[in-house]
Design a protein around this motif. Structure first.
Motif: not given
Length: 123
Positions: A11-12, A14-25, A28-35, A47-49
């Motif tokens: 993981a190098q 800031p990564g990319e935002a990987s948002p959770i659809r609002a209707e599924r949350l 919390g407010d996990p704010q996922p990121r993906a690399w 594959a990644g992190q």
């Protein structure tokens, strides 16, 4: 013929935002990121992190979508549609099979390695 080199998944940046659809949350407010460190030529395997804070949300894996995870940090609880809960901690490896429907809950901040295969649907 030369084969492609093996790749280290790191993981190098800031990564990319990987948002959770609002209707599924659910909480919390996990704010996922993906690399994403690798995508094959077909776009069916990657594959990644991935990292996210505490939270709880509904997950729906397509019948042809399979995910292998290795938790690097944190604790996760996966609960299937029948209410069966599985608990995973840093160091654990697990598979989320195609067609899984249920709830993903990050009990703590989480970081994982992932490998996802999107199999072609037969016609």
């Amino acid at each position: 013929m030369n084969s492609p080199p093996a790749l280290r998944l790191e993981a190098q940046g800031p990564g990319e935002a990987s948002p959770i659809r609002a209707e599924r949350l659910r909480e919390g407010d996990p704010q996922p990121r993906a690399w994403n460190g690798y995508t094959d030529a077909t776009g069916q395997f990657f594959a990644g992190q991935w990292a996210a804070g505490p939270g709880r949300w509904e997950v729906v894996y397509e019948p042809h979508e399979e995910e292998f995870c290795v938790l690097l940090e944190g604790e996760v609880r996966l609960t299937d549609g029948a209410g069966l809960a599985q608990h995973y901690r840093a160091g654990d490896a697990f598979v989320v099979p195609g067609g899984f429907r249920g709830e993903w809950c990050n009990l703590t901040p989480v970081r994982k390695h992932y490998a996802i295969m999107l199999l072609k649907e037969s016609t």
